[in-house]
Write a protein that holds these residues in place. Structure first.
Motif, PDB file in Angstrom:
ATOM      1  N   PHE A 222      17.829  34.865  41.137  1.00 27.54           N
ATOM      2  CA  PHE A 222      18.351  33.503  41.146  1.00 27.54           C
ATOM      3  C   PHE A 222      18.877  33.075  42.510  1.00 27.54           C
ATOM      4  CE2 PHE A 222      21.913  30.504  40.429  1.00 27.54           C
ATOM      5  CZ  PHE A 222      21.171  29.441  39.969  1.00 27.54           C
ATOM      6  N   LYS A 223      19.691  33.945  43.115  1.00 30.12           N
ATOM      7  CA  LYS A 223      20.303  33.585  44.400  1.00 30.12           C
ATOM      8  C   LYS A 223      19.246  33.261  45.462  1.00 30.12           C
ATOM      9  CE  LYS A 223      24.244  35.287  46.602  1.00 30.12           C
ATOM     10  NZ  LYS A 223      24.988  36.515  46.914  1.00 30.12           N
ATOM     11  N   ARG A 224      18.198  34.116  45.485  1.00 25.12           N
ATOM     12  CA  ARG A 224      17.126  33.891  46.461  1.00 25.12           C
ATOM     13  C   ARG A 224      16.422  32.575  46.216  1.00 25.12           C
ATOM     14  NH1 ARG A 224      13.592  39.236  46.087  1.00 25.12           N
ATOM     15  NH2 ARG A 224      12.090  37.738  46.899  1.00 25.12           N
ATOM     16  N   MET A 225      16.288  32.233  44.933  1.00 28.97           N
ATOM     17  CA  MET A 225      15.520  31.031  44.605  1.00 28.97           C
ATOM     18  C   MET A 225      16.259  29.745  44.933  1.00 28.97           C
ATOM     19  SD  MET A 225      13.341  31.980  41.290  1.00 28.97           S
ATOM     20  CE  MET A 225      11.985  33.143  41.440  1.00 28.97           C
ATOM     21  N   LEU A 226      17.550  29.858  45.187  1.00 28.45           N
ATOM     22  CA  LEU A 226      18.304  28.665  45.588  1.00 28.45           C
ATOM     23  C   LEU A 226      17.767  28.108  46.901  1.00 28.45           C
ATOM     24  CD1 LEU A 226      21.955  29.696  44.714  1.00 28.45           C
ATOM     25  CD2 LEU A 226      20.490  28.068  43.519  1.00 28.45           C
ATOM     26  N   ALA A 227      17.020  28.940  47.617  1.00 35.80           N
ATOM     27  CA  ALA A 227      16.433  28.473  48.887  1.00 35.80           C
ATOM     28  C   ALA A 227      15.382  27.395  48.632  1.00 35.80           C
ATOM     29  CB  ALA A 227      15.806  29.640  49.632  1.00 35.80           C
ATOM     30  N   LEU A 228      14.767  27.416  47.456  1.00 36.39           N
ATOM     31  CA  LEU A 228      13.648  26.510  47.223  1.00 36.39           C
ATOM     32  C   LEU A 228      14.026  25.022  47.302  1.00 36.39           C
ATOM     33  CD1 LEU A 228      10.619  26.757  46.817  1.00 36.39           C
ATOM     34  CD2 LEU A 228      10.995  26.467  44.372  1.00 36.39           C
ATOM     35  N   PRO A 229      15.073  24.568  46.578  1.00 35.20           N
ATOM     36  CA  PRO A 229      15.449  23.158  46.738  1.00 35.20           C
ATOM     37  C   PRO A 229      15.862  22.801  48.162  1.00 35.20           C
ATOM     38  CG  PRO A 229      17.022  24.318  45.304  1.00 35.20           C
ATOM     39  CD  PRO A 229      15.848  25.231  45.516  1.00 35.20           C
ATOM     40  N   LYS A 230      16.479  23.755  48.852  1.00 40.25           N
ATOM     41  CA  LYS A 230      16.878  23.490  50.245  1.00 40.25           C
ATOM     42  C   LYS A 230      15.633  23.343  51.116  1.00 40.25           C
ATOM     43  CE  LYS A 230      21.088  26.204  49.813  1.00 40.25           C
ATOM     44  NZ  LYS A 230      21.532  27.586  50.037  1.00 40.25           N
ATOM     45  N   PHE A 231      14.660  24.207  50.867  1.00 37.85           N
ATOM     46  CA  PHE A 231      13.376  24.144  51.575  1.00 37.85           C
ATOM     47  C   PHE A 231      12.720  22.778  51.338  1.00 37.85           C
ATOM     48  CE2 PHE A 231       8.752  24.547  50.858  1.00 37.85           C
ATOM     49  CZ  PHE A 231       8.308  24.986  52.095  1.00 37.85           C
ATOM     50  N   MET A 232      12.716  22.348  50.070  1.00 38.83           N
ATOM     51  CA  MET A 232      12.076  21.069  49.731  1.00 38.83           C
ATOM     52  C   MET A 232      12.783  19.911  50.437  1.00 38.83           C
ATOM     53  SD  MET A 232      11.265  21.805  45.717  1.00 38.83           S
ATOM     54  CE  MET A 232      10.199  20.413  45.339  1.00 38.83           C
ATOM     55  N   GLY A 233      14.096  19.984  50.486  1.00 39.53           N
ATOM     56  CA  GLY A 233      14.875  18.950  51.177  1.00 39.53           C
ATOM     57  C   GLY A 233      14.486  18.850  52.643  1.00 39.53           C
ATOM     58  N   LEU A 234      14.343  20.017  53.291  1.00 37.11           N
ATOM     59  CA  LEU A 234      13.980  20.026  54.720  1.00 37.11           C
ATOM     60  C   LEU A 234      12.574  19.471  54.941  1.00 37.11           C
ATOM     61  CD1 LEU A 234      15.286  23.452  56.115  1.00 37.11           C
ATOM     62  CD2 LEU A 234      16.285  21.174  56.436  1.00 37.11           C
ATOM     63  N   VAL A 235      11.659  19.801  54.032  1.00 41.64           N
ATOM     64  CA  VAL A 235      10.278  19.297  54.173  1.00 41.64           C
ATOM     65  C   VAL A 235      10.281  17.777  54.031  1.00 41.64           C
ATOM     66  CG1 VAL A 235       7.955  19.293  53.153  1.00 41.64           C
ATOM     67  CG2 VAL A 235       9.183  21.447  53.417  1.00 41.64           C
ATOM     68  N   LYS A 236      10.990  17.293  53.022  1.00 44.71           N
ATOM     69  CA  LYS A 236      11.092  15.833  52.812  1.00 44.71           C
ATOM     70  C   LYS A 236      11.630  15.153  54.062  1.00 44.71           C
ATOM     71  CE  LYS A 236      10.088  14.610  48.476  1.00 44.71           C
ATOM     72  NZ  LYS A 236       8.993  13.676  48.265  1.00 44.71           N
ATOM     73  N   LYS A 237      12.696  15.759  54.612  1.00 47.29           N
ATOM     74  CA  LYS A 237      13.326  15.194  55.808  1.00 47.29           C
ATOM     75  C   LYS A 237      12.326  15.158  56.977  1.00 47.29           C
ATOM     76  CE  LYS A 237      17.508  16.416  58.033  1.00 47.29           C
ATOM     77  NZ  LYS A 237      18.578  17.407  57.957  1.00 47.29           N
ATOM     78  N   SER A 238      11.551  16.225  57.112  1.00 49.63           N
ATOM     79  CA  SER A 238      10.617  16.294  58.243  1.00 49.63           C
ATOM     80  C   SER A 238       9.500  15.274  58.099  1.00 49.63           C
ATOM     81  CB  SER A 238      10.041  17.704  58.396  1.00 49.63           C
ATOM     82  OG  SER A 238       9.034  17.939  57.449  1.00 49.63           O
ATOM     83  N   THR A 239       9.122  14.923  56.865  1.00 54.93           N
ATOM     84  CA  THR A 239       8.052  13.915  56.714  1.00 54.93           C
ATOM     85  C   THR A 239       8.596  12.516  57.060  1.00 54.93           C
ATOM     86  OG1 THR A 239       8.541  13.633  54.371  1.00 54.93           O
ATOM     87  CG2 THR A 239       6.755  15.128  54.907  1.00 54.93           C
ATOM     88  N   LYS A 240       9.875  12.331  56.857  1.00 54.22           N
ATOM     89  CA  LYS A 240      10.473  11.017  57.193  1.00 54.22           C
ATOM     90  C   LYS A 240      10.527  10.811  58.689  1.00 54.22           C
ATOM     91  CE  LYS A 240      13.011  10.230  53.005  1.00 54.22           C
ATOM     92  NZ  LYS A 240      13.863  11.261  52.409  1.00 54.22           N
ATOM     93  N   LYS A 241      10.796  11.911  59.402  1.00 55.20           N
ATOM     94  CA  LYS A 241      10.913  11.838  60.860  1.00 55.20           C
ATOM     95  C   LYS A 241       9.572  11.467  61.502  1.00 55.20           C
ATOM     96  CE  LYS A 241      13.971  15.460  61.462  1.00 55.20           C
ATOM     97  NZ  LYS A 241      13.922  16.838  61.923  1.00 55.20           N
ATOM     98  N   SER A 242       8.473  12.074  60.942  1.00 55.27           N
ATOM     99  CA  SER A 242       7.192  11.900  61.641  1.00 55.27           C
ATOM    100  C   SER A 242       6.488  10.615  61.219  1.00 55.27           C
ATOM    101  CB  SER A 242       6.310  13.110  61.378  1.00 55.27           C
ATOM    102  OG  SER A 242       6.163  13.299  59.983  1.00 55.27           O
TER     103      SER A 242
END
Ligand code: UDP
Length: 242
Positions: A222-242
């Protein structure tokens, strides 16, 4: 062709392409590092420079996991399919049965790599597994002995199942000296192939829910998987920038 996911270049390969890479590497006979990369590791590499460097220096980075497939679509550069460590290992086993490729299994708890090798021999009677070793190396002397065992066995393909990213650091450290053409980190694959851990049913793999099955089976993930929503947030953010 690659897709850059938060600084990690992922090859847009399918299983056939990955197998072709393996075949070519064996012919060329120069050490290659294959990483099957998932979202958790990309997220970890955001704050671990050395890991990001290893990913960037790898010779083939396959899309492993629903998160990476999702991100590639989100970035407008979709990968064809998931190429996971365990699937790649199964395909390599099939091909090795026909070609005579020599395989070495390193990793997992004592006895598991040997059990996985035995299981594969049941399906592929000609498979040539030239050695196995567990992944809990404690001393320098143990490591030296392991490196010697691998060198003497002269595998074409070294499968390293220490979990990501431990296996990636290990391969990076030893690849050149060992000189084995193909080095792949395969995570918990030996646990599954040996039958010690069940893999998610096919339908769950198809609808990208393998992670959920693993979470139910191994709640400590579970703890490791908490990275997934954070990862998704960063990807979303990066698509907004470009
Ligand atoms: N492992 C190992 N040596 C270690 C730590 C872990 O061989 O020092 C093995 C462990 O027994 C398991 C695998 O590495 O077989 C990690 O499996 P996991 O499913 O966590 O890896 P993932 O597929 O998520 O990378």
């Amino acid at each position: 062709m690659k897709v850059n996911i938060l600084g990690a270049p992922v090859d847009r390969v399918d299983m056939e392409g990955a197998l072709h890479f393996v075949e070519k590497a064996i012919t060329e006979n120069k050490p290659k590092h294959i990483i099957t990369l998932n979202a958790e590791i990309i997220y970890q590499a955001q704050s671990e420079t050395e890991l990001m460097e290893i990913i960037n220096q790898a010779d083939l980075v396959t899309p492993d996991g629903a998160g990476v497939v999702w991100a590639s679509k989100e970035l407008g550069n979709p990968v064809p399919e998931r190429v996971t460590g365990i699937d790649l290992l199964q395909e390599i086993a099939k091909k090795a049965n026909a070609t005579g490729w020599r395989l070495f299994f390193f990793g997992a708890a004592p006895g598991v790599a040997a059990e996985a090798a035995e299981k594969l021999k049941e399906s592929y009677s000609n498979i040539n597994i030239v050695g196995t070793h567990h992944g809990f190396i404690k001393t320098q002397a143990d490591e030296d002995q392991l490196l010697q065992q691998i060198s003497e066995a002269k595998p074409h393909i070294l499968l390293v199942a220490l979990g990501a990213p431990r296996q990636e650091y290990w391969i990076k450290k030893h690849k050149e000296k060992l000189g084995i053409p193909v080095n792949i980190g395969v995570g918990g694959s030996f646990d599954v192939i040996s039958g010690r851990i069940d893999r998610a049913p096919k339908w769950m793999q198809k609808v990208q829910l393998e992670w959920l099955y693993r979470l139910i089976k191994e709640p400590t993930r579970f703890k490791r998987m908490l990275a997934l929503p954070k990862f998704m947030g960063l990807v979303k953010k990066s698509t907004k920038k470009s």
